[in-house]
Structure formats: C-alpha cells, structure tokens
Design a protein around this motif. Structure first.
Motif, PDB file in Angstrom:
ATOM      1  N   PRO A 162       0.828  -1.205   0.000  1.00 48.57           N
ATOM      2  CA  PRO A 162       0.000   0.000   0.000  1.00 48.57           C
ATOM      3  C   PRO A 162       0.864   1.258   0.000  1.00 48.57           C
ATOM      4  O   PRO A 162       1.990   1.263   0.499  1.00 48.57           O
ATOM      5  N   ILE A 163       0.294   2.315  -0.540  1.00 50.06           N
ATOM      6  CA  ILE A 163       0.984   3.612  -0.611  1.00 50.06           C
ATOM      7  C   ILE A 163       0.206   4.618   0.233  1.00 50.06           C
ATOM      8  O   ILE A 163      -1.018   4.726   0.119  1.00 50.06           O
ATOM      9  N   LEU A 164       0.920   5.331   1.088  1.00 48.51           N
ATOM     10  CA  LEU A 164       0.306   6.350   1.936  1.00 48.51           C
ATOM     11  C   LEU A 164       0.348   7.705   1.235  1.00 48.51           C
ATOM     12  O   LEU A 164       1.389   8.112   0.708  1.00 48.51           O
ATOM     13  N   VAL A 165      -0.798   8.381   1.222  1.00 54.26           N
ATOM     14  CA  VAL A 165      -0.922   9.709   0.609  1.00 54.26           C
ATOM     15  C   VAL A 165      -1.425  10.684   1.673  1.00 54.26           C
ATOM     16  O   VAL A 165      -2.028  10.282   2.665  1.00 54.26           O
ATOM     17  N   SER A 166      -1.183  11.968   1.436  1.00 52.15           N
ATOM     18  CA  SER A 166      -1.648  12.964   2.402  1.00 52.15           C
ATOM     19  C   SER A 166      -3.125  13.269   2.244  1.00 52.15           C
ATOM     20  O   SER A 166      -3.755  13.793   3.159  1.00 52.15           O
ATOM     21  N   GLY A 167      -3.695  12.951   1.104  1.00 52.64           N
ATOM     22  CA  GLY A 167      -5.110  13.219   0.860  1.00 52.64           C
ATOM     23  C   GLY A 167      -5.469  12.940  -0.578  1.00 52.64           C
ATOM     24  O   GLY A 167      -4.698  12.350  -1.347  1.00 52.64           O
ATOM     25  N   LEU A 168      -6.638  13.400  -0.984  1.00 56.72           N
ATOM     26  CA  LEU A 168      -7.143  13.118  -2.323  1.00 56.72           C
ATOM     27  C   LEU A 168      -6.286  13.719  -3.421  1.00 56.72           C
ATOM     28  O   LEU A 168      -6.159  13.142  -4.502  1.00 56.72           O
ATOM     29  N   ALA A 169      -5.692  14.869  -3.180  1.00 61.24           N
ATOM     30  CA  ALA A 169      -4.883  15.505  -4.227  1.00 61.24           C
ATOM     31  C   ALA A 169      -3.718  14.608  -4.616  1.00 61.24           C
ATOM     32  O   ALA A 169      -3.443  14.412  -5.816  1.00 61.24           O
ATOM     33  N   GLN A 170      -3.015  14.032  -3.644  1.00 59.76           N
ATOM     34  CA  GLN A 170      -1.924  13.120  -3.968  1.00 59.76           C
ATOM     35  C   GLN A 170      -2.453  11.819  -4.555  1.00 59.76           C
ATOM     36  O   GLN A 170      -1.838  11.253  -5.467  1.00 59.76           O
ATOM     37  N   ALA A 171      -3.572  11.339  -4.039  1.00 58.99           N
ATOM     38  CA  ALA A 171      -4.142  10.104  -4.589  1.00 58.99           C
ATOM     39  C   ALA A 171      -4.476  10.269  -6.067  1.00 58.99           C
ATOM     40  O   ALA A 171      -4.249   9.354  -6.873  1.00 58.99           O
ATOM     41  N   ASP A 172      -5.001  11.438  -6.423  1.00 59.59           N
ATOM     42  CA  ASP A 172      -5.364  11.687  -7.821  1.00 59.59           C
ATOM     43  C   ASP A 172      -4.158  11.644  -8.748  1.00 59.59           C
ATOM     44  O   ASP A 172      -4.298  11.383  -9.940  1.00 59.59           O
ATOM     45  N   GLU A 173      -2.981  11.924  -8.219  1.00 54.50           N
ATOM     46  CA  GLU A 173      -1.776  11.863  -9.042  1.00 54.50           C
ATOM     47  C   GLU A 173      -1.354  10.421  -9.328  1.00 54.50           C
ATOM     48  O   GLU A 173      -0.624  10.161 -10.286  1.00 54.50           O
ATOM     49  N   LEU A 174      -1.818   9.490  -8.499  1.00 50.80           N
ATOM     50  CA  LEU A 174      -1.383   8.100  -8.608  1.00 50.80           C
ATOM     51  C   LEU A 174      -2.411   7.178  -9.238  1.00 50.80           C
ATOM     52  O   LEU A 174      -2.057   6.256  -9.981  1.00 50.80           O
TER      53      LEU A 174
END
Length: 516
Positions: free
Chosen positions: A365-377
């Motif tokens: 799993p990859i940890l993101v700070s929120g939706l903005a980072q998730a959208d990049e992945l």
C-alpha cells in the motif's frame, strides 16, 4: 452656502441623498447619512434626531468635497477616512483593504479561542500572529480584547504597515503588545525571538505561536470584481493566483511548523473555497478542521489545530531529508510500525523490499496525504472519491487503476492508496510525496509496536549493527488494520476486512448531469 442661509443638517442629508441617487451610488441613504455626519462633526444617529442643526460654510464645503469623491466611485470608507471594526475605530485608506463584517467574524473566532485558552495558558502569556495585517484590524482587536496576548502583525507592503502603525498609535496601553514586521507571510518573522522567554526556555518564535490568523488574498486572477473594489483597493491584497488559492496554500502549508502543539489556525476564505481549503488543511496534518459561516451564512472561516502529541520535530526534519535523498524510514503509524520510502523513487522502494525480504512482485500500500496526492497516482470514480472523503484520513485503503500503466516494480495495473490518521505523518507525506505503507518487519512475521525495536530487528536480519535509515521514535497506535477495498468496478469489493465496516462501504448514488 453659509449657516445664515438657513441650511440645516437635514437639508444637507437630503441634498446628498438626492445627488447620490441621481449618480447611481449604491445605498445612497447610507452614504448621505455618513458623509453628513462626518462633515457636521455629529453621529449618524444625530442626522435623523437633530435635523434642524445649522450648518456652516466649512461644513458644507467638507461635505461637497467628500460627495465628489463618492460620486467618482471611491468607497465610502476611504472617503470618510475611518471605519469601525469590532470595538475599534480605524483609519482606512487605499493603502490597505477595507475592514469588512466577514473579517470581524474571523477576528471574533480567534479572540474567543484565545480568551478560552488563556485560562489554561502558560504563565508567560500567549503568542499570536496576524499575517497580511493591512490596516491592523485583526491584530489590534486581538491586543485590545485579549489582555495576555502578544501579537506579531506582518505585511509585505510598507504602505500598509505605515497605516497599521498609525492605528497602533491610537490603541493605548495595548499597543505595547503589538509589533509590526515587513515581509511575505512567515518570512517576516524569521529570526524573531519568543518574547515570553523569561517564563520558558529562550528560543525563536517558530513553533511557539498559539494562534495564526489571516485575511489573505483569495480572489482568482481575472475574476471580475465590483468597480469600487477593483479600482480602489490594493490588488496585492485581493488577488491570489489563477485559482485564488496561492496565499491560502502557502499559509496552510507553513503555519503547521510555526504553531505550537495545540495551536490554532484561523483563515478567511472566499465563498466557494471551503472544500479546497479543508482538503489542504487535512493533507497538511491538522486536526479538528472545520468551517464556520459569516453573518450571511456563507462558508467563510477555516479553523484547524496542530495536534498536541507529535514526534520530535528534529526527527521529522531528518526523516524528510533522508527520504528525499533516497533512503527509507521506520516510523510508528496509526496501525503498525511501517517502513517508508518515496513511492516515486523506485530504487528506494526496491530497497524496502530487500530489507523486508519481500518479493518485488507483491504490491504494497501507498500512503498519501489526501485526495490531491491520490489523484496523481490512481483513477478514482466519483463514487470512490466520496468513500475517500467519508473515511480519509483513516483506516480505508482503496485499490484503484494506476495512472501511467503498470507499476514499475510489481508490474500490476492497480495500486492501493490510503491517507493515514496521524497528522504528523500526513504532514511528512505532504512534504515528500506519497510513501510506502508496508509494515516494518520481515515479510509475513509479526511487527514490533516500538519503532526503534522494529528498525533494530530489520537491521539484525540483514547482518547490520545499527538500524537502517532513519527512525522516528515512538510506538504504533495499534489500531485495527485498514479495510482494503477494490474500487475499480461498478461496486466496491472488500479484499480485506478491517477498521471500516462493510456496511459503510456501499457506493453512494452519484447524480448524473442531463441536458435540457
């Protein structure tokens, strides 16, 4: 016209009202009443209560001069030269924005919180910073209404600070607790020392602010404003980049490190900016993030806190630098102790697999700070985004289609992403980018709750004499592992039960737009 000609205060008011109405001045009655009162040296109430008061030639000339400016479009506040804000009467002119009722709500939120916190304060007192102070409305109100507050008021404009200084001169004894600093946001406070150091360890102001408050620019470049705003008020205090968020983004990002643990951030927002500002604050690791309304019921004020309990800031800074250099970090998380490496650094991720003796073909799993980072992945459907909004930060891992094709290490087309509950961890991720969220153990074996112990065991298994990389000390919260959900299809599929119950994971109905 002189007083012997019989001109009264009532006549002056009526003449001004008719002149303004004919010229199309908004709310002509208000402008007429306020200008008549200013010219005659009376109050707005007396204009109605004592209309027979005789006017002098000087009074009429003063009224005529102000009326000419008002008809030309100059804001009433600038014409009068002063305006009320909470308990203060402030000098105002085109060097700074006009103090507005929305900003009184912002100041009130900050003042109420400070006065509540003052009952439990450190005996040395409270530190507050007002960024982009303009005429000084918020800063001076805090000093006036919070007796134990020391206020640092900043602005990039020397002209605005000169106006604030003029208002400060009329504040009385409270002025001794306000200092003015020129510079861009927190840059103006670089090198400033904590003035309460006599009651605690001496040191710089950074990390010791109880409150950061600001009414920053939040209008998008190119947005059309009313002429009495756009033509008269300073543009640098109004416009904030293509999306209107550049100032908010900068303050939310940097305030996290300037606030003391438990400190509060209070920001004025544009009418439609609450969702974006909330997402930025959550991604930056604040807690208790909320939006408050102004007197008109519009979402207007972002309020967010820096968490009380966090790892040592020097350890966090060292971890950030180590991750950026391609290393990996062992740290406690909201579930287990984890091994973090920047996901964008494939070689660093490969080294994590080697340290754990984990097959590279096994996705992590990859940890993101929120939706903005998730959208990049990954690609998230509208329904999947709603699930993220409902359960992030927290125990939900979403498995979605990876942007850019297969993962370079494990070769799969999907990727699992999660925003962790710990604020300091989101803060770190927001700085360095998404990181691996795998447990700090040999693949398949139990993970120690203590980060230092987990790191030492990883080192021992590799024949090393010390822990690998950097360690953020502490114990993992030990909460239930995240629920893992595949959101690549029309319905969510639970791949692993966990912290979020299945009943909470139905895709919501997303209305579709239809043509007319």
């Amino acid at each position: 016209m002189s007083s012997k000609d019989g001109l009264t205060l009532g006549d002056l008011y009526r003449g001004l009202r008719e002149q303004f109405a004919a010229a199309g001045v908004p709310e002509p009655e208000v402008s007429a009443r306020r200008i008549a009162a200013e010219a005659s040296g009376t109050s707005a109430a007396e204009v109605a209560l004592a209309p027979q008061t005789p006017m002098t030639v000087r009074m009429v000339a003063h009224a005529d001069a102000m009326a000419t400016r008002r008809v030309a479009g100059e804001p009433l506040q600038y014409v009068l030269g002063s305006w009320g804000f909470r308990m203060l009467d402030l000098a105002v002119d085109s060097r700074a924005l006009i103090p507005r009722p929305e900003t009184e709500v912002v100041a009130g939120t900050a003042i109420d919180w400070l006065n509540g916190r003052a009952r439990h304060r450190h005996p040395a007192g409270l530190n507050a910073a007002d960024l982009g102070t303009g005429c000084g409305a918020i800063a001076l109100s805090i000093a006036n209404e919070v007796p134990d507050a020391r206020v640092f008021a900043t602005d990039s404009s020397a002209h605005a600070l000169a106006l604030a200084a003029a208002n400060l001169a009329g504040l009385g004894s409270a002025a001794s607790r306000v200092s003015l600093h020129q510079g861009n946001w927190f840059e103006a406070l670089a090198g400033v020392q904590d003035p309460h150091a006599d009651g605690r360890a001496a040191g710089p102001l950074r990390g010791r602010l109880d409150l950061v408050v600001s009414n920053p620019p939040y209008v998008a470049d190119g947005e059309v404003l009313a002429p009495d705003i756009d033509d008269w008020e300073p543009h640098e205090a109004l416009y904030a980049g293509p999306d209107g968020l550049s100032a908010l983004r900068a303050i939310i990002g940097d305030a996290r490190g300037w606030l003391a643990p438990g400190g509060l951030l209070v920001l004025e927002l544009g009418a439609t900016q609450a969702p974006a500002a909330t997402a930025m604050a959550i991604a930056r690791g604040y807690e208790d993030v909320r939006i408050e309304c102004d007197l008109a019921g519009t979402d207007r004020v972002l309020v967010a806190s820096r968490p009380h309990a966090e790892p040592d800031e020097l350890e966090l800074s060292a971890a950030v630098e180590w991750l950026r250099a391609g290393g990996f970090v062992v740290a406690p998380t909201d579930t287990l102790c984890g091994v973090m490496a920047r996901y964008a650094d494939t070689e660093a991720v490969a080294r994590v697999c080697e340290a754990k003796e984990r097959p590279r073909t096994e996705p992590m799993p990859i940890l993101v700070s929120g939706l903005a980072q998730a959208d990049e992945l990954v690609e998230l459907s509208p329904a999947a985004r709603v699930l993220a909004e409902q359960h992030w930060p927290g125990g939900l891992t979403l498995v979605a289609k990876r942007r850019g094709g297969a993962d370079p290490l494990h070769g799969r087309e999907t990727l699992g992403v999660r925003a962790p509950a710990l604020g300091w961890l989101r803060w770190l991720i927001d700085d360095v980018g998404p990181v691996t969220g795998t447990s700090a153990n040999r693949h398949g074996l139990p993970t120690p709750a203590d980060a230092s112990e987990a790191a030492a065991l990883l080192a021992a298994r590799q024949g090393e004499t010390k822990a690998p990389g950097q360690v953020i000390r502490g114990r993992a919260a030990g909460e239930t592992a995240s629920t893992v959900v595949d959101v690549t299809g029309d319905k969510p599929v639970i791949l692993r039960a966990g912290a979020v119950p299945a009943v909470a994971l139905e895709f919501p109905e997303i209305p579709t737009e239809t043509g007319t």
